[in-house]
Design a protein around this motif. Structure first.
Motif, PDB file in Angstrom:
ATOM      1  N   UNK A 177       0.747  -0.552  -0.100  1.00  0.00           N
ATOM      2  CA  UNK A 177      -0.190   0.071   0.128  1.00  0.00           C
ATOM      3  C   UNK A 177       1.289   1.077   0.225  1.00  0.00           C
ATOM      4  N   UNK A 178       0.655   1.790  -1.023  1.00  0.00           N
ATOM      5  CA  UNK A 178       1.541   3.561  -1.348  1.00  0.00           C
ATOM      6  C   UNK A 178       0.495   4.826  -1.020  1.00  0.00           C
ATOM      7  N   UNK A 179       0.973   5.839  -0.206  1.00  0.00           N
ATOM      8  CA  UNK A 179       0.453   7.129  -0.356  1.00  0.00           C
ATOM      9  C   UNK A 179       0.850   7.684  -1.395  1.00  0.00           C
ATOM     10  N   UNK A 180       0.171   8.303  -2.024  1.00  0.00           N
ATOM     11  CA  UNK A 180       0.573   9.000  -3.196  1.00  0.00           C
ATOM     12  C   UNK A 180       0.106  10.197  -2.633  1.00  0.00           C
ATOM     13  N   UNK A 181       0.960  11.079  -3.069  1.00  0.00           N
ATOM     14  CA  UNK A 181       1.444  12.608  -2.949  1.00  0.00           C
ATOM     15  C   UNK A 181       1.729  12.988  -1.532  1.00  0.00           C
ATOM     16  N   UNK A 182       2.194  12.497  -0.940  1.00  0.00           N
ATOM     17  CA  UNK A 182       1.979  12.277   0.629  1.00  0.00           C
ATOM     18  C   UNK A 182       2.291  13.548   1.180  1.00  0.00           C
ATOM     19  N   UNK A 183       4.234  13.760   0.242  1.00  0.00           N
ATOM     20  CA  UNK A 183       4.812  14.787   0.296  1.00  0.00           C
ATOM     21  C   UNK A 183       4.423  16.307   0.689  1.00  0.00           C
ATOM     22  N   UNK A 184       3.079  16.097  -0.160  1.00  0.00           N
ATOM     23  CA  UNK A 184       2.052  16.962  -0.054  1.00  0.00           C
ATOM     24  C   UNK A 184       1.503  17.966   1.177  1.00  0.00           C
ATOM     25  N   UNK A 185       1.283  16.837   2.010  1.00  0.00           N
ATOM     26  CA  UNK A 185       1.016  17.017   3.620  1.00  0.00           C
ATOM     27  C   UNK A 185       2.019  17.352   4.057  1.00  0.00           C
ATOM     28  N   UNK A 244     -11.357   1.843   0.491  1.00  0.00           N
ATOM     29  CA  UNK A 244     -13.136   2.580   1.397  1.00  0.00           C
ATOM     30  C   UNK A 244     -12.028   3.267   2.712  1.00  0.00           C
ATOM     31  N   UNK A 245     -12.106   2.130   3.642  1.00  0.00           N
ATOM     32  CA  UNK A 245     -11.799   3.468   4.952  1.00  0.00           C
ATOM     33  C   UNK A 245     -10.191   4.266   4.422  1.00  0.00           C
ATOM     34  N   UNK A 246      -9.675   4.093   3.978  1.00  0.00           N
ATOM     35  CA  UNK A 246      -8.871   5.010   4.092  1.00  0.00           C
ATOM     36  C   UNK A 246      -9.291   5.755   2.726  1.00  0.00           C
ATOM     37  N   UNK A 247      -9.957   6.357   1.667  1.00  0.00           N
ATOM     38  CA  UNK A 247     -10.507   7.024   0.796  1.00  0.00           C
ATOM     39  C   UNK A 247     -11.494   8.037   1.983  1.00  0.00           C
ATOM     40  N   UNK A 250      -9.726  10.202   4.109  1.00  0.00           N
ATOM     41  CA  UNK A 250      -8.199  11.439   3.641  1.00  0.00           C
ATOM     42  C   UNK A 250     -10.276  12.669   2.477  1.00  0.00           C
ATOM     43  N   UNK A 251     -10.866  11.949   2.390  1.00  0.00           N
ATOM     44  CA  UNK A 251     -12.140  12.856   2.140  1.00  0.00           C
ATOM     45  C   UNK A 251     -12.475  13.382   3.343  1.00  0.00           C
ATOM     46  N   UNK A 252     -12.840  13.435   4.614  1.00  0.00           N
ATOM     47  CA  UNK A 252     -12.620  13.769   5.655  1.00  0.00           C
ATOM     48  C   UNK A 252     -12.261  14.594   6.787  1.00  0.00           C
ATOM     49  N   UNK A 253     -10.536  14.293   6.165  1.00  0.00           N
ATOM     50  CA  UNK A 253     -10.046  16.131   6.347  1.00  0.00           C
ATOM     51  C   UNK A 253      -9.116  16.054   5.678  1.00  0.00           C
ATOM     52  N   UNK A 254      -9.542  15.832   4.462  1.00  0.00           N
ATOM     53  CA  UNK A 254      -8.951  16.710   3.269  1.00  0.00           C
ATOM     54  C   UNK A 254      -7.750  16.274   2.883  1.00  0.00           C
ATOM     55  N   UNK A 255      -6.985  15.206   3.295  1.00  0.00           N
ATOM     56  CA  UNK A 255      -5.983  15.061   3.323  1.00  0.00           C
ATOM     57  C   UNK A 255      -5.680  14.844   1.489  1.00  0.00           C
ATOM     58  N   UNK A 256      -4.292  15.351   0.660  1.00  0.00           N
ATOM     59  CA  UNK A 256      -4.372  15.861  -0.539  1.00  0.00           C
ATOM     60  C   UNK A 256      -4.020  14.714  -1.126  1.00  0.00           C
ATOM     61  N   UNK A 257      -4.196  13.585  -0.482  1.00  0.00           N
ATOM     62  CA  UNK A 257      -3.223  12.274  -0.671  1.00  0.00           C
ATOM     63  C   UNK A 257      -4.530  10.643  -1.419  1.00  0.00           C
ATOM     64  N   UNK A 295      -6.011   4.739  -6.255  1.00  0.00           N
ATOM     65  CA  UNK A 295      -7.530   4.334  -5.545  1.00  0.00           C
ATOM     66  C   UNK A 295      -7.806   2.857  -5.733  1.00  0.00           C
ATOM     67  N   UNK A 296      -7.033   2.207  -6.251  1.00  0.00           N
ATOM     68  CA  UNK A 296      -6.605   1.224  -6.247  1.00  0.00           C
ATOM     69  C   UNK A 296      -6.335   0.090  -6.575  1.00  0.00           C
ATOM     70  N   UNK A 297      -6.712  -1.271  -6.996  1.00  0.00           N
ATOM     71  CA  UNK A 297      -6.180  -2.699  -5.992  1.00  0.00           C
ATOM     72  C   UNK A 297      -5.673  -3.526  -7.543  1.00  0.00           C
ATOM     73  N   UNK A 298      -4.357  -4.063  -7.354  1.00  0.00           N
ATOM     74  CA  UNK A 298      -3.851  -4.274  -8.938  1.00  0.00           C
ATOM     75  C   UNK A 298      -3.789  -5.764  -8.198  1.00  0.00           C
TER      76      UNK A 298
END
Length: 305
Positions: A177-185, A244-247, A250-257, A295-298
């Protein structure tokens, strides 16, 4: 009898606690040091009693077997050979003792003479060292920020699951599981906030997993999971719940991730799986998820060797 008096006098002058036991597992002699060591005021409280009086309930049956074996084998046990066991004092408290055992014969009868040393302090020191080593081992395998297992612990657990698959046919799944754009935080809110976000994300992943799944933080913003005994369908159900829980988080805290997930399912005991190849496959699938919109699983496939 004269021989018995001589033996009784001898065990009083030696610098150790001592007892003499007959073949019926009864105490026939004890010296003052042993009487005191086990918390008795009079040796007559012990004489004629079974050895069990000096042992906790949990070890009595097993110790009786050892005594019988000792009489049958005629082998002495010198001090320092690791013959230690727990003893029970009159008040019920436990002490640890080390003993030296020898066969003696007088008046045509065979006895065991035991010289006993209190090893409680030594045992307590060994237990303390063992606890400290276990604590250090756990620290070495724990991510200091999230409290989750770290990469070392993850690789060790994965190697164990590969063994279980090959030996017992127990399948498992591995996910990156990799968090995309986490550097923005970190850039926007600072590293302290970034650390708090990582802690919360680790908690969300762990609570979304099953009780026997392993969740680890394996890098800065990378997490990994191992799903023991899971079919691909079972593992995908868990991962979709995580996603689903992570998405939502992210939305609840307005994290740009966003997040990208790659899963590798291992279910063929004849297939040559190893840690490096599984990690490469899961990592490759994770990057495919990134390329195809995040935001998907491969699902990864480990090629046959």
């Amino acid at each position: 009898m004269k021989t018995q008096r001589t033996i009784a006098e001898l065990i009083e002058v030696i610098p150790d606690a001592a007892l003499i036991l007959n073949r019926d597992n009864q105490l026939v002699m004890v010296n003052a040091m042993l009487t005191d060591m086990f918390g008795y005021s009079q040796r007559r409280e012990l004489l004629g009693q079974p050895l069990d009086i000096l042992l906790p309930d949990a070890v009595r049956a097993e110790h009786s077997k050892h005594v019988a074996s000792f009489f049958n084998s005629a082998q002495n046990r010198p001090m320092g050979r690791g013959f230690k066991f727990s003893g029970q004092r009159k008040d019920g408290s436990t002490i640890y003792v080390e003993i030296m055992l020898s066969h003696v014969e007088f008046d045509g009868e065979h006895f065991a003479i035991a010289f006993v040393r209190d090893a409680t302090t030594m045992q307590m020191t060994e237990d303390k060292i063992r606890r400290e080593l276990e604590h250090e081992r756990k620290l070495a395998q724990t991510d200091h920020l999230t409290g989750l297992p770290n990469r070392r612990a993850f690789v060790e657990a994965l190697d164990n699951e590969i063994h279980n698959l090959h030996e017992h046919g127990l399948d498992f799944a591995v996910c990156f599981i990799d968090l995309d754009d986490f550097k923005k935080i970190n850039d926007t809110h600072g590293h302290q906030v970034g650390d708090e976000v990582l802690q919360q994300i680790g908690h969300v992943i762990a609570t979304a997993c099953r009780a026997n799944d392993l969740v680890a933080r394996i890098g800065g913003d990378e997490f990994a999971t191992i799903h023991v005994g899971a079919s691909l369908e079972d593992a995908m159900t868990v991962l979709e719940r995580i996603r689903e829980r992570l998405v939502h988080e992210f939305a609840e805290h307005d994290w740009p991730v966003t997040l990208s997930m790659g899963i590798c399912h291992c279910n063929d005991a004849e297939h040559h799986f190893d840690v490096a190849r599984i990690l490469r496959a899961a990592d490759k699938a994770m990057y495919e998820a990134k390329k195809q919109g995040k935001n998907q699983i491969k699902i990864a496939h480990v090629a046959a060797v």
